[in-house]
Design a protein around this motif. Sequence first.
Motif, PDB file in Angstrom:
ATOM      1  N   VAL A  95      10.952  13.533 -89.371  1.00 44.49           N
ATOM      2  CA  VAL A  95      12.004  13.994 -88.465  1.00 44.49           C
ATOM      3  C   VAL A  95      13.378  13.555 -88.964  1.00 44.49           C
ATOM      4  O   VAL A  95      14.338  14.338 -88.953  1.00 44.49           O
ATOM      5  CB  VAL A  95      11.746  13.476 -87.036  1.00 44.49           C
ATOM      6  N   LEU A  96      13.500  12.317 -89.426  1.00 44.32           N
ATOM      7  CA  LEU A  96      14.788  11.830 -89.924  1.00 44.32           C
ATOM      8  C   LEU A  96      15.238  12.615 -91.157  1.00 44.32           C
ATOM      9  O   LEU A  96      16.411  13.008 -91.270  1.00 44.32           O
ATOM     10  CB  LEU A  96      14.698  10.342 -90.253  1.00 44.32           C
ATOM     11  N   VAL A  97      14.311  12.841 -92.087  1.00 48.19           N
ATOM     12  CA  VAL A  97      14.644  13.630 -93.280  1.00 48.19           C
ATOM     13  C   VAL A  97      15.022  15.050 -92.879  1.00 48.19           C
ATOM     14  O   VAL A  97      15.981  15.637 -93.405  1.00 48.19           O
ATOM     15  CB  VAL A  97      13.470  13.632 -94.265  1.00 48.19           C
ATOM     16  N   GLY A  98      14.280  15.616 -91.934  1.00 50.18           N
ATOM     17  CA  GLY A  98      14.564  16.972 -91.489  1.00 50.18           C
ATOM     18  C   GLY A  98      15.935  17.113 -90.860  1.00 50.18           C
ATOM     19  O   GLY A  98      16.628  18.126 -91.065  1.00 50.18           O
ATOM     20  N   ILE A  99      16.346  16.125 -90.077  1.00 53.67           N
ATOM     21  CA  ILE A  99      17.687  16.162 -89.483  1.00 53.67           C
ATOM     22  C   ILE A  99      18.750  16.182 -90.584  1.00 53.67           C
ATOM     23  O   ILE A  99      19.749  16.917 -90.501  1.00 53.67           O
ATOM     24  CB  ILE A  99      17.888  14.960 -88.543  1.00 53.67           C
ATOM     25  N   GLY A 100      18.536  15.389 -91.637  1.00 51.31           N
ATOM     26  CA  GLY A 100      19.465  15.406 -92.763  1.00 51.31           C
ATOM     27  C   GLY A 100      19.500  16.751 -93.470  1.00 51.31           C
ATOM     28  O   GLY A 100      20.571  17.270 -93.804  1.00 51.31           O
ATOM     29  N   LEU A 101      18.315  17.352 -93.690  1.00 53.83           N
ATOM     30  CA  LEU A 101      18.263  18.665 -94.329  1.00 53.83           C
ATOM     31  C   LEU A 101      18.921  19.728 -93.465  1.00 53.83           C
ATOM     32  O   LEU A 101      19.589  20.637 -93.986  1.00 53.83           O
ATOM     33  CB  LEU A 101      16.810  19.044 -94.612  1.00 53.83           C
ATOM     34  N   LEU A 160       3.731  29.317 -83.520  1.00 52.39           N
ATOM     35  CA  LEU A 160       2.671  28.814 -84.397  1.00 52.39           C
ATOM     36  C   LEU A 160       3.209  27.750 -85.349  1.00 52.39           C
ATOM     37  O   LEU A 160       2.579  26.706 -85.549  1.00 52.39           O
ATOM     38  CB  LEU A 160       2.061  29.978 -85.177  1.00 52.39           C
ATOM     39  N   ALA A 161       4.381  27.999 -85.943  1.00 47.05           N
ATOM     40  CA  ALA A 161       4.974  27.027 -86.867  1.00 47.05           C
ATOM     41  C   ALA A 161       5.284  25.718 -86.149  1.00 47.05           C
ATOM     42  O   ALA A 161       5.020  24.624 -86.673  1.00 47.05           O
ATOM     43  CB  ALA A 161       6.245  27.604 -87.487  1.00 47.05           C
ATOM     44  N   GLY A 162       5.837  25.811 -84.942  1.00 49.20           N
ATOM     45  CA  GLY A 162       6.154  24.599 -84.191  1.00 49.20           C
ATOM     46  C   GLY A 162       4.916  23.789 -83.848  1.00 49.20           C
ATOM     47  O   GLY A 162       4.926  22.553 -83.931  1.00 49.20           O
ATOM     48  N   ALA A 163       3.838  24.461 -83.464  1.00 49.19           N
ATOM     49  CA  ALA A 163       2.593  23.757 -83.137  1.00 49.19           C
ATOM     50  C   ALA A 163       2.050  23.002 -84.344  1.00 49.19           C
ATOM     51  O   ALA A 163       1.574  21.867 -84.225  1.00 49.19           O
ATOM     52  CB  ALA A 163       1.554  24.749 -82.614  1.00 49.19           C
ATOM     53  N   ILE A 164       2.136  23.611 -85.516  1.00 51.30           N
ATOM     54  CA  ILE A 164       1.633  22.953 -86.726  1.00 51.30           C
ATOM     55  C   ILE A 164       2.496  21.761 -87.094  1.00 51.30           C
ATOM     56  O   ILE A 164       1.992  20.665 -87.383  1.00 51.30           O
ATOM     57  CB  ILE A 164       1.568  23.963 -87.887  1.00 51.30           C
ATOM     58  N   PHE A 165       3.803  21.938 -87.093  1.00 54.69           N
ATOM     59  CA  PHE A 165       4.693  20.833 -87.439  1.00 54.69           C
ATOM     60  C   PHE A 165       4.512  19.651 -86.484  1.00 54.69           C
ATOM     61  O   PHE A 165       4.454  18.492 -86.912  1.00 54.69           O
ATOM     62  CB  PHE A 165       6.149  21.292 -87.412  1.00 54.69           C
ATOM     63  N   GLN A 166       4.440  19.915 -85.194  1.00 51.47           N
ATOM     64  CA  GLN A 166       4.319  18.830 -84.222  1.00 51.47           C
ATOM     65  C   GLN A 166       2.981  18.121 -84.329  1.00 51.47           C
ATOM     66  O   GLN A 166       2.892  16.913 -84.095  1.00 51.47           O
ATOM     67  CB  GLN A 166       4.538  19.381 -82.811  1.00 51.47           C
ATOM     68  N   THR A 167       1.936  18.849 -84.684  1.00 47.94           N
ATOM     69  CA  THR A 167       0.624  18.219 -84.856  1.00 47.94           C
ATOM     70  C   THR A 167       0.584  17.382 -86.126  1.00 47.94           C
ATOM     71  O   THR A 167       0.053  16.265 -86.130  1.00 47.94           O
ATOM     72  CB  THR A 167      -0.480  19.287 -84.879  1.00 47.94           C
ATOM     73  N   ILE A 168       1.135  17.915 -87.218  1.00 48.85           N
ATOM     74  CA  ILE A 168       1.149  17.163 -88.473  1.00 48.85           C
ATOM     75  C   ILE A 168       1.949  15.883 -88.330  1.00 48.85           C
ATOM     76  O   ILE A 168       1.531  14.800 -88.748  1.00 48.85           O
ATOM     77  CB  ILE A 168       1.719  18.032 -89.611  1.00 48.85           C
ATOM     78  N   ALA A 169       3.143  15.988 -87.735  1.00 49.64           N
ATOM     79  CA  ALA A 169       4.022  14.825 -87.594  1.00 49.64           C
ATOM     80  C   ALA A 169       3.629  13.930 -86.428  1.00 49.64           C
ATOM     81  O   ALA A 169       4.110  12.802 -86.339  1.00 49.64           O
ATOM     82  CB  ALA A 169       5.465  15.287 -87.418  1.00 49.64           C
ATOM     83  N   ARG A 170       2.770  14.446 -85.528  1.00 51.60           N
ATOM     84  CA  ARG A 170       2.427  13.727 -84.300  1.00 51.60           C
ATOM     85  C   ARG A 170       3.704  13.310 -83.564  1.00 51.60           C
ATOM     86  O   ARG A 170       3.844  12.193 -83.084  1.00 51.60           O
ATOM     87  CB  ARG A 170       1.555  12.511 -84.605  1.00 51.60           C
ATOM     88  N   ASN A 171       4.633  14.267 -83.492  1.00 47.62           N
ATOM     89  CA  ASN A 171       5.940  14.016 -82.893  1.00 47.62           C
ATOM     90  C   ASN A 171       6.416  15.300 -82.230  1.00 47.62           C
ATOM     91  O   ASN A 171       6.514  16.345 -82.890  1.00 47.62           O
ATOM     92  CB  ASN A 171       6.929  13.576 -83.980  1.00 47.62           C
ATOM     93  N   ALA A 176       9.327  17.416 -83.827  1.00 48.89           N
ATOM     94  CA  ALA A 176       9.165  18.111 -85.106  1.00 48.89           C
ATOM     95  C   ALA A 176       9.068  19.615 -84.874  1.00 48.89           C
ATOM     96  O   ALA A 176       8.120  20.102 -84.261  1.00 48.89           O
ATOM     97  CB  ALA A 176       7.916  17.602 -85.827  1.00 48.89           C
ATOM     98  N   SER A 177      10.057  20.334 -85.344  1.00 46.77           N
ATOM     99  CA  SER A 177      10.059  21.792 -85.259  1.00 46.77           C
ATOM    100  C   SER A 177      10.902  22.322 -86.402  1.00 46.77           C
ATOM    101  O   SER A 177      11.689  21.576 -86.998  1.00 46.77           O
ATOM    102  CB  SER A 177      10.624  22.265 -83.910  1.00 46.77           C
TER     103      SER A 177
END
Length: 359
Positions: free
Chosen positions: A177-183, A96-107, A110-111
């Motif tokens: 996605v770029l910010v997330g990779i850094g985090l 569920l979390a992955g589906a929301i992140f990918q829809t919000i980011a349209r990428n 994003a997970s």
Amino acid sequence: MRALRDVEAVPGRKQVRLGGLTWTFRPQVVLVPLIGLLLLVLVAALNIGRGSSHIEVLDVLRTLLGGGDRRETGIIFDLRLPRTLAGILVGAAFGLAGAIFQTIARNPLASPDILGITWGAGVGAVALITVGGSRGQVSGIVAELGVPLAGLAGGLFAGLLLYALSWRRGLDGYRMVLVGIGLSAIGYNVVYWLLTLGDVDDATRATTWIVGNLADVGWESIGPVAAALAVLVPATLVCVHTLGGLQFGDDTARGLGIRVDAARGTLLLLAAALAAVATAAAGPITFVALATPQIALRLARTPQPPIVGSMVLGALLTVSADLATRLVLPDLPVGVLTAILGAPYLIFLFVRSRKEART
């Protein structure tokens, strides 16, 4: 009342009319979770029956429904059911979390794994295990509730950082996605630094948790995660009605009457909380949240990851991976297998994204 009629509305969709009401839906959106649920019941029964004392699938199902003798009831409910139930809950939350992140980011990249949410939860949980454990503060009820709460706090903090650092007159999926990779990189290194602060026993316990493991999950761990998901999942399902509009871009979404920033912020925090709770319960079982929404999207043939289908396939993938480890390498944590299977898929997504960017 007029008879129930089923007519073709648009290619790939069905229109159902009952009285004055009309529903339009894709048959695959209904079939995918239904078939997934049937497979999940079968795989869960196989997983519960697996062990030093083998129990047949039909006997497992009969015992779960109230039958079975005292011996089978004790083995299933006291020893084996918590592990499989944890896999179902954790996998559904990740899906569920992955589906929301990918829809919000349209990428599709994003997970929670890529965006740093799971490692943020890891920082909170490992900090309590190592630093708190070395000071004698983690024991009893504190150990049962403190670690999940610390993981939840860490994941939510990572989600807030992700939103704050990604927002610039709107939320851009590529920047997220770029910010997330850094985090993720920061959280990963902080976790392994924390391991050096605790004693050997605490570090060993934390290391086992880091790789993602369902073997040590008992009923004492099921209660907190089930209670958290009982609140988060319905709240998320209430808010996901805005996802359909958000996928068209900010201007179109605003034209549809959606408060874009508030909707994205709320959904992002709910998805971060779901991923944090799942991570705190069983560790960062990677790539479940990345792969299952895309698998559900392709099976259902929808423009965005289907919410229910992603939840069911997330649970199915997690329990199936746990069963596979028990059949092949009993001592292998489930998170290691999902990482091995997910790494090639991540490479495929990177290559595909670059090809789509060039066209």
